[in-house]
Design a protein around this motif. Sequence first.
Motif, short mmCIF file in Angstrom:
data_model
loop_
_atom_site.label_atom_id
_atom_site.label_comp_id
_atom_site.label_asym_id
_atom_site.label_seq_id
_atom_site.Cartn_x
_atom_site.Cartn_y
_atom_site.Cartn_z
N ARG A 194 7.60 18.29 4.33
CA ARG A 194 7.56 17.65 3.02
C ARG A 194 8.15 16.24 3.03
O ARG A 194 8.26 15.60 1.98
CB ARG A 194 8.29 18.52 1.99
N TRP A 195 8.55 15.75 4.19
CA TRP A 195 9.08 14.40 4.27
C TRP A 195 7.98 13.39 3.96
O TRP A 195 6.83 13.55 4.39
CB TRP A 195 9.66 14.11 5.64
N ARG A 196 8.33 12.36 3.25
CA ARG A 196 7.39 11.33 2.88
C ARG A 196 7.95 9.94 3.22
O ARG A 196 9.12 9.79 3.58
CB ARG A 196 7.07 11.41 1.38
N ILE A 197 7.10 8.95 3.08
CA ILE A 197 7.44 7.56 3.39
C ILE A 197 7.18 6.73 2.14
O ILE A 197 6.06 6.72 1.62
CB ILE A 197 6.58 7.02 4.55
N GLY A 198 8.20 6.06 1.65
CA GLY A 198 8.04 5.13 0.54
C GLY A 198 8.35 3.72 1.00
O GLY A 198 9.35 3.49 1.69
N THR A 199 7.51 2.77 0.64
CA THR A 199 7.70 1.39 1.08
C THR A 199 7.69 0.46 -0.13
O THR A 199 6.83 0.56 -1.00
CB THR A 199 6.59 0.97 2.06
N GLU A 200 8.68 -0.42 -0.19
CA GLU A 200 8.79 -1.40 -1.26
C GLU A 200 8.72 -2.80 -0.67
O GLU A 200 9.35 -3.06 0.36
CB GLU A 200 10.11 -1.22 -2.02
N HIS A 201 7.96 -3.67 -1.30
CA HIS A 201 7.91 -5.04 -0.79
C HIS A 201 7.74 -6.02 -1.94
O HIS A 201 7.02 -5.76 -2.90
CB HIS A 201 6.81 -5.22 0.26
N GLU A 202 8.45 -7.13 -1.81
CA GLU A 202 8.48 -8.16 -2.83
C GLU A 202 7.87 -9.45 -2.29
O GLU A 202 7.90 -9.70 -1.08
CB GLU A 202 9.94 -8.44 -3.25
N LYS A 203 7.33 -10.25 -3.20
CA LYS A 203 6.81 -11.55 -2.82
C LYS A 203 7.05 -12.54 -3.95
O LYS A 203 7.14 -12.16 -5.12
CB LYS A 203 5.32 -11.50 -2.47
N PHE A 204 7.17 -13.82 -3.59
CA PHE A 204 7.37 -14.87 -4.56
C PHE A 204 6.02 -15.29 -5.15
O PHE A 204 5.03 -15.42 -4.43
CB PHE A 204 8.03 -16.09 -3.91
N VAL A 205 6.00 -15.51 -6.46
CA VAL A 205 4.79 -15.95 -7.16
C VAL A 205 4.94 -17.43 -7.47
O VAL A 205 5.99 -17.87 -7.95
CB VAL A 205 4.59 -15.16 -8.47
N TYR A 206 3.88 -18.21 -7.19
CA TYR A 206 3.95 -19.65 -7.45
C TYR A 206 2.61 -20.17 -7.94
O TYR A 206 1.56 -19.57 -7.71
CB TYR A 206 4.38 -20.41 -6.18
N ARG A 207 2.66 -21.31 -8.64
CA ARG A 207 1.46 -22.00 -9.05
C ARG A 207 0.85 -22.71 -7.84
O ARG A 207 1.54 -23.45 -7.15
CB ARG A 207 1.78 -23.04 -10.13
N THR A 208 -0.43 -22.49 -7.61
CA THR A 208 -1.06 -23.11 -6.44
C THR A 208 -1.18 -24.62 -6.59
O THR A 208 -1.26 -25.35 -5.59
CB THR A 208 -2.44 -22.50 -6.18
N THR A 209 -1.14 -25.13 -7.82
CA THR A 209 -1.28 -26.57 -8.03
C THR A 209 -0.03 -27.35 -7.65
O THR A 209 -0.11 -28.45 -7.08
CB THR A 209 -1.62 -26.87 -9.49
N ASP A 210 1.14 -26.80 -7.97
CA ASP A 210 2.39 -27.57 -7.75
C ASP A 210 3.52 -26.74 -7.16
O ASP A 210 4.65 -27.22 -7.05
CB ASP A 210 2.84 -28.20 -9.07
N HIS A 211 3.25 -25.49 -6.80
CA HIS A 211 4.23 -24.58 -6.18
C HIS A 211 5.37 -24.20 -7.13
O HIS A 211 6.38 -23.64 -6.69
CB HIS A 211 4.81 -25.18 -4.89
#
Length: 457
Positions: free
Chosen positions: A33-50
């Motif tokens: 019954r062991w499972r794997i949970g993965t969390e990942h974050e990323k930065f969001v930016y405007r493609t025009t000016d970052h």
Amino acid sequence: MSTRKAGEGDALPIESKDDLLSVFERGSKPAERWRIGTEHEKFVYRTTDHRAPSYDEQGGIRDLLMAMTRFGWEPVEENGYVIALAGDDGNVSLEPAGQFELSGAPLENLHQTCAETGRHLKQVQEVGKELGLGFLGLGMWPDKRRDELPIMPKGRYNIMLRHMPRVGSLGLDMMLRTCTIQTNLDYASEADMVKKFRVSLALQPLATALFANSPFTEGKPNGFLSYRSHIWTDTDAARTGMLPFVFEDGFGFERWADYILDVPMYFAVRGGKYVDLAGQDFRAFMDGKLTALPGERATLGDWNDHISTAFPEVRLKSYLEMRGADGGPWNRICALPAFWVGLLYDDIALDAAWDAVKHWTIADHRRIREEVPKLGLQAKGPRGRTFQQLGKEVLAIAEAGLTRRARLNSSGDSEAIFLAPLFEIVESGKTPAERLLEAYHGRWAGDLSRIYAEESF
């Protein structure tokens, strides 16, 4: 930081220490019954000016969340604001400055984990293209000041933003300017938890070195390979660190509960509102002696919330969280759970990993934790071996563990294929951060804006 969810029994008052321990005891489950949970974050930016978009602006974070509902995600609201999404692939949530996080579903194997990651990234890329948003895979904003970043409308974050400067100089950086990859794994029993906790805590600096990916602050090199990791050393000493007691005789569920009880509170939730209890004592809350909530006694829901406000390198809830890695690209999102599953979900590998670190002293752990954010794979263990050498040994152990697990994809590949990026890193001896620094001083000619083109999803 995950979005708060009510659970069964959350409203029950805590009657005894057994109630506190029950949260951890319920996590024990057989290996099938062991499972794997993965969390990942990323930065969001405007493609025009970052620029980092705000929550409310047109094409900003709220619009990003709502556009994701086309893929079957259900909005989660707090005080009238959509602050998360729930769906078959887990939950999408917001970090304090709008960092976009997938907290994945508990899955049986790493092939499923990487497929889940791929689905999520495909979705955000589709929506991002429409909204003019990009997504950056790093451990820290490379060029943003704190005052350039928005704040998301989540109650717990307002409390933490007020409290952080009282207890450390870098807590606001942790909240606003960092991203991570995390893995959540199960245990069979209290004894199994103890062994996995010790191995993963000892080797967390190795994960930090392998995934080091935050060498820039406000447009310039900062002197670290993982500045994100360094930030945790001056965030809040009462709720962070390497936890020497984990390696002491007698460590188990009760000792962990005692540690959590010693962690000062942030908040409690009443009527859907966050009550500021920063710095107060959870034991007093259990006795109904908090002046902000007169006569109210802590419930199991309050206890679960409180557990989530401790931030050591490894954290125990009803599962173990691995918290040492910087954010990064798709292949390293798949590689982090592969690293830890290979070591912790195979008994032979777990024993071998413990043999590699069991002679380390508390002083060794502290020194290594301090050195790795700067030195990466060139940091040295207690017998003079570099972490590059240790990394080769430990990755071989993880690879063998994954091979023995024999979870194969349709092509007959084991989960060990996801370790490939880490083998490349240890063979070269260069962390991801060192490759970024080479680019900065070389082909980028000091133009850090080029990192957006090369390190975005």
